[in-house]
Design a protein around this motif. Structure first.
Motif, PDB file in Angstrom:
ATOM      1  N   LEU A   1      -9.564   7.827   0.677  1.00  0.00           N
ATOM      2  CA  LEU A   1      -9.362   7.356  -0.700  1.00  0.00           C
ATOM      3  C   LEU A   1     -10.476   6.424  -1.168  1.00  0.00           C
ATOM      4  CD1 LEU A   1      -6.505   8.440   0.026  1.00  0.00           C
ATOM      5  CD2 LEU A   1      -5.583   6.620  -1.413  1.00  0.00           C
ATOM      6  N   THR A   2     -10.676   6.386  -2.475  1.00  0.00           N
ATOM      7  CA  THR A   2     -11.663   5.471  -3.057  1.00  0.00           C
ATOM      8  C   THR A   2     -11.049   4.067  -3.089  1.00  0.00           C
ATOM      9  OG1 THR A   2     -10.808   5.764  -5.293  1.00  0.00           O
ATOM     10  CG2 THR A   2     -12.521   7.298  -4.578  1.00  0.00           C
ATOM     11  N   PRO A   3     -11.885   3.025  -3.216  1.00  0.00           N
ATOM     12  CA  PRO A   3     -11.353   1.657  -3.290  1.00  0.00           C
ATOM     13  C   PRO A   3     -10.321   1.491  -4.402  1.00  0.00           C
ATOM     14  CG  PRO A   3     -13.720   1.599  -2.959  1.00  0.00           C
ATOM     15  CD  PRO A   3     -13.353   3.042  -3.168  1.00  0.00           C
ATOM     16  N   SER A   4     -10.555   2.103  -5.544  1.00  0.00           N
ATOM     17  CA  SER A   4      -9.590   1.898  -6.636  1.00  0.00           C
ATOM     18  C   SER A   4      -8.272   2.620  -6.364  1.00  0.00           C
ATOM     19  CB  SER A   4     -10.187   2.310  -7.979  1.00  0.00           C
ATOM     20  OG  SER A   4     -10.418   3.686  -8.020  1.00  0.00           O
TER      21      SER A   4
ATOM     22  N   ALA B   1      -2.591   2.105  -4.783  1.00  0.00           N
ATOM     23  CA  ALA B   1      -1.508   2.353  -3.819  1.00  0.00           C
ATOM     24  C   ALA B   1      -0.837   1.036  -3.455  1.00  0.00           C
ATOM     25  CB  ALA B   1      -2.060   3.046  -2.579  1.00  0.00           C
ATOM     26  N   ALA B   2      -1.639  -0.007  -3.230  1.00  0.00           N
ATOM     27  CA  ALA B   2      -1.096  -1.320  -2.874  1.00  0.00           C
ATOM     28  C   ALA B   2      -0.246  -1.871  -4.026  1.00  0.00           C
ATOM     29  CB  ALA B   2      -2.243  -2.278  -2.554  1.00  0.00           C
ATOM     30  N   ARG B   3      -0.771  -1.734  -5.229  1.00  0.00           N
ATOM     31  CA  ARG B   3      -0.056  -2.243  -6.400  1.00  0.00           C
ATOM     32  C   ARG B   3       1.293  -1.535  -6.567  1.00  0.00           C
ATOM     33  NH1 ARG B   3       0.634  -1.734 -11.579  1.00  0.00           N
ATOM     34  NH2 ARG B   3      -0.122   0.423 -11.573  1.00  0.00           N
ATOM     35  N   LYS B   4       1.280  -0.220  -6.398  1.00  0.00           N
ATOM     36  CA  LYS B   4       2.525   0.556  -6.554  1.00  0.00           C
ATOM     37  C   LYS B   4       3.526   0.222  -5.469  1.00  0.00           C
ATOM     38  CE  LYS B   4       1.515   4.563  -9.294  1.00  0.00           C
ATOM     39  NZ  LYS B   4       1.320   6.000  -9.369  1.00  0.00           N
ATOM     40  N   GLY B   5       3.021  -0.007  -4.236  1.00  0.00           N
ATOM     41  CA  GLY B   5       3.903  -0.357  -3.116  1.00  0.00           C
ATOM     42  C   GLY B   5       4.574  -1.697  -3.364  1.00  0.00           C
ATOM     43  N   ILE B   6       3.819  -2.645  -3.929  1.00  0.00           N
ATOM     44  CA  ILE B   6       4.389  -3.968  -4.223  1.00  0.00           C
ATOM     45  C   ILE B   6       5.449  -3.848  -5.328  1.00  0.00           C
ATOM     46  CG2 ILE B   6       3.870  -6.276  -5.126  1.00  0.00           C
ATOM     47  CD1 ILE B   6       1.050  -5.887  -3.759  1.00  0.00           C
TER      48      ILE B   6
ATOM     49  N   GLU C   1       3.948   0.831   4.848  1.00  0.00           N
ATOM     50  CA  GLU C   1       4.229   2.266   5.020  1.00  0.00           C
ATOM     51  C   GLU C   1       4.380   2.953   3.655  1.00  0.00           C
ATOM     52  OE1 GLU C   1       7.841   4.521   7.075  1.00  0.00           O
ATOM     53  OE2 GLU C   1       7.101   2.802   8.238  1.00  0.00           O
ATOM     54  N   LYS C   2       5.119   2.267   2.765  1.00  0.00           N
ATOM     55  CA  LYS C   2       5.314   2.807   1.418  1.00  0.00           C
ATOM     56  C   LYS C   2       3.964   2.956   0.695  1.00  0.00           C
ATOM     57  CE  LYS C   2       8.083   4.027  -1.942  1.00  0.00           C
ATOM     58  NZ  LYS C   2       9.067   5.122  -1.785  1.00  0.00           N
ATOM     59  N   CYS C   3       3.116   1.931   0.831  1.00  0.00           N
ATOM     60  CA  CYS C   3       1.793   1.977   0.178  1.00  0.00           C
ATOM     61  C   CYS C   3       0.985   3.163   0.693  1.00  0.00           C
ATOM     62  CB  CYS C   3       1.003   0.696   0.454  1.00  0.00           C
ATOM     63  SG  CYS C   3       1.702  -0.754  -0.339  1.00  0.00           S
ATOM     64  N   ILE C   4       1.046   3.379   2.004  1.00  0.00           N
ATOM     65  CA  ILE C   4       0.282   4.483   2.594  1.00  0.00           C
ATOM     66  C   ILE C   4       0.793   5.823   2.062  1.00  0.00           C
ATOM     67  CG2 ILE C   4      -0.194   5.694   4.769  1.00  0.00           C
ATOM     68  CD1 ILE C   4      -0.195   2.772   6.030  1.00  0.00           C
TER      69      ILE C   4
ATOM     70  N   LYS D   1      -1.295   8.459  -0.289  1.00  0.00           N
ATOM     71  CA  LYS D   1      -1.516   9.881   0.034  1.00  0.00           C
ATOM     72  C   LYS D   1      -1.114  10.786  -1.134  1.00  0.00           C
ATOM     73  CE  LYS D   1      -1.520   9.539   5.011  1.00  0.00           C
ATOM     74  NZ  LYS D   1      -0.692   9.484   6.231  1.00  0.00           N
ATOM     75  N   VAL D   2      -0.012  10.434  -1.778  1.00  0.00           N
ATOM     76  CA  VAL D   2       0.426  11.214  -2.943  1.00  0.00           C
ATOM     77  C   VAL D   2      -0.610  11.104  -4.063  1.00  0.00           C
ATOM     78  CG1 VAL D   2       2.187  11.385  -4.757  1.00  0.00           C
ATOM     79  CG2 VAL D   2       2.875  10.982  -2.378  1.00  0.00           C
ATOM     80  N   LEU D   3      -1.090   9.863  -4.252  1.00  0.00           N
ATOM     81  CA  LEU D   3      -2.065   9.575  -5.303  1.00  0.00           C
ATOM     82  C   LEU D   3      -3.359  10.379  -5.111  1.00  0.00           C
ATOM     83  CD1 LEU D   3      -1.705   7.284  -7.441  1.00  0.00           C
ATOM     84  CD2 LEU D   3      -3.268   5.928  -6.054  1.00  0.00           C
ATOM     85  N   ALA D   4      -3.731  10.559  -3.851  1.00  0.00           N
ATOM     86  CA  ALA D   4      -5.020  11.189  -3.561  1.00  0.00           C
ATOM     87  C   ALA D   4      -4.938  12.714  -3.533  1.00  0.00           C
ATOM     88  CB  ALA D   4      -5.540  10.685  -2.218  1.00  0.00           C
ATOM     89  N   ARG D   5      -3.730  13.235  -3.666  1.00  0.00           N
ATOM     90  CA  ARG D   5      -3.594  14.701  -3.646  1.00  0.00           C
ATOM     91  C   ARG D   5      -4.353  15.313  -4.798  1.00  0.00           C
ATOM     92  NH1 ARG D   5       2.730  15.805  -3.211  1.00  0.00           N
ATOM     93  NH2 ARG D   5       2.962  14.937  -1.140  1.00  0.00           N
TER      94      ARG D   5
END
Ligand SMILES: *Cc1c(COP(=O)(O)O)cnc(C)c1O
Length: 460
Positions: free
Chosen positions: A26-29, A34-39, A60-63, A67-71
């Protein structure tokens, strides 16, 4: 516990180092998102009256979300429909050599349109013209964006403002928006229909010739079958008539096979070589039907007409890019080899050559590896595959695969369509059916896991 637990929510910058290692593609953004959505998810858990999830479960949720985001939106599909050239899921799987050629050309510069002798602007047809000449005996060739474009270009270049004679039995609509009368109108030619839906005779063509006739068009009816009291004029007879009256014959072959399919146990469609040998002046076909390459329109035939076609303004509008040229060149090269090589190195012909017994064995192995809910049943079944893309619409290729009897096969197939990779299959006789003909052997294990997971979600 209560809302004050929100104070213990981790911050984005705290989570990123924890998850980045697991989201390497994944790219940095994307990782930040992913981190923001997990929080947000953890926050919602608390707002809904629950406990603050542990740091591990937030990570785990962020990961998972990452993965979904990067599909990619262009999700891969496992084709268990039994239709080898399925237009909705991209027709042909390219030969590995073609995929490699695309990747090589995509990553850098290439001699696309560069004459290395002179250092000047060259000709992009050069890369495929010799190969097509060698494979088909045609005098010249070029490419367009697809066969619909090829037909439009050929008619525009050869017959705009003039009459083109075509049989009423061949005024077909092919897959949605491609209708012969519409394409002819768009090209600016005047369509002169002859004969009847079921029968057209040579004299019908002959009587329609005027001093305004620019061409005779023959169209392969593809997905449309006329049975019973029927007759079509053979290409040879149209060519003889055309030669006598000095009128070129254009043959829109559609699928355009380079080799007789009978060599793979499938009734033969007319081949490109046949059309050229029969004397058609210009032949068009798709690059991603029986050639099994990328989406493209292949135009081949006599040099004098090809020169005119290549110079038409639409040729520039419909030209193909470097990725297509690289892919079609490598796909065509496969046909220089013998049948064993073709079956081993061309996914489309690999699929055609699979025997039902072999597919039954693979089905059995998949079934043995899947843990089933008690209200579901999996069996090996004989099935019927199809070539697809309008070729041989009524020829069922004896095949085999897996049948799943379950409480709601439509729902199962919906969840499989939404899986990653997606699975395309059919519901028949109240069961979900997975024909293995167009499933690559390497996809069997993946298919088994996807089926097991979705069945467990629904009915375990
Ligand atoms: C499929 C087909 C076309 C359209 O070809 P595309 O490559 O899908 O644009 C045109 N004519 C015939 C006869 C066909 O079978």
């Amino acid at each position: 516990m209560g809302i004050e637990a929100l104070r213990n929510l981790p911050a984005v910058h705290e989570i990123i180092p924890e998850i980045a290692g697991k989201l390497s593609g994944l790219t940095p953004s994307e990782i930040k998102e992913a981190a923001r959505k997990g929080i947000l998810w953890a926050r919602q858990c608390v707002m809904d009256g629950g406990e603050l999830p542990s740091a591990d479960s937030v990570a785990e949720k962020c990961i998972h979300l990452g993965k979904v985001l990067a599909r990619p939106a262009m999700e891969r599909v496992i084709n268990a429909t039994g239709v080898v050239l399925h237009t909705a899921i991209g027709r042909a799987s390219l030969p590995p050599a073609a995929a490699e050629a695309v990747s090589r050309v995509a990553r850098g510069y290439s001699v696309l349109q560069w004459n290395r002798e002179t250092g000047k602007r060259g000709n992009r047809d050069e890369h495929i013209e010799e190969l097509i000449k060698e494979l088909t005996g045609a005098e010249a060739a070029t490419l367009a964006n697809n066969n619909a474009g090829a037909t439009l270009l050929v008619l525009s270049a050869m017959a705009a403002g003039k009459e083109v004679i075509v049989s009423r039995g061949q005024l077909v609509e092919i897959g949605g928006a491609f209708r012969i009368p519409d394409v002819m109108k768009q090209s600016g030619c005047i369509m002169v229909e002859v004969g009847c839906t079921n029968r057209t005779h040579l004299r019908d063509y002959e009587n329609a010739i005027t001093d305004q006739t620019a061409a005779i068009l023959r169209v392969h009816p593809s997905n449309y079958l006329i049975k019973g009291f029927t007759s079509e004029v053979p290409l040879e007879d149209l060519v003889a008539l055309g030669q006598k009256r000095d009128i070129p014959v254009i043959d829109d072959l559609g699928a355009g096979s380079l080799i007789p399919l009978s060599r793979f146990g499938i009734p033969s469609e007319p081949t490109i070589i046949h059309s050229i040998e029969a004397g058609a002046d210009v032949v068009t076909c798709s690059g991603d039907k029986l050639i099994g390459g990328p989406q493209a329109g292949v135009i081949l035939g006599r040099k004098e007409y090809l020169n005119r076609i290549k110079k038409h303004p639409l040729a520039r509008a419909l030209r193909v890019g470097k990725l297509t040229i690289a892919a079609i060149e490598a796909s065509l090269r496969v046909f220089l080899e013998d049948d064993d090589y073709i079956a081993a190195n061309h996914p489309v012909y690999h699929s055609f050559s699979r025997k039902p017994e072999e597919l039954m064995e693979r089905s059995g192995a998949i079934i043995a590896s899947v843990a089933l809910p008690s209200n579901c049943k999996m069996t090996v079944e004989r099935m019927s595959s199809f070539v697809g893309s309008g070729s041989l619409p009524d020829f069922a290729i004896p095949s085999a695969g897996i049948s799943i009897a379950c409480p709601d096969p439509e729902l199962l197939l919906k969840l499989l369509r939404l899986s990653s990779p997606a699975v395309a299959a059919r519901v028949e006789e109240g069961a979900a059916r997975f024909d293995l003909r167009a499933v690559a052997e390497a996809e069997d294990a993946e298919l088994a896991v996807l089926i097991e997971k979705r069945l467990a979600e629904l009915w375990a």
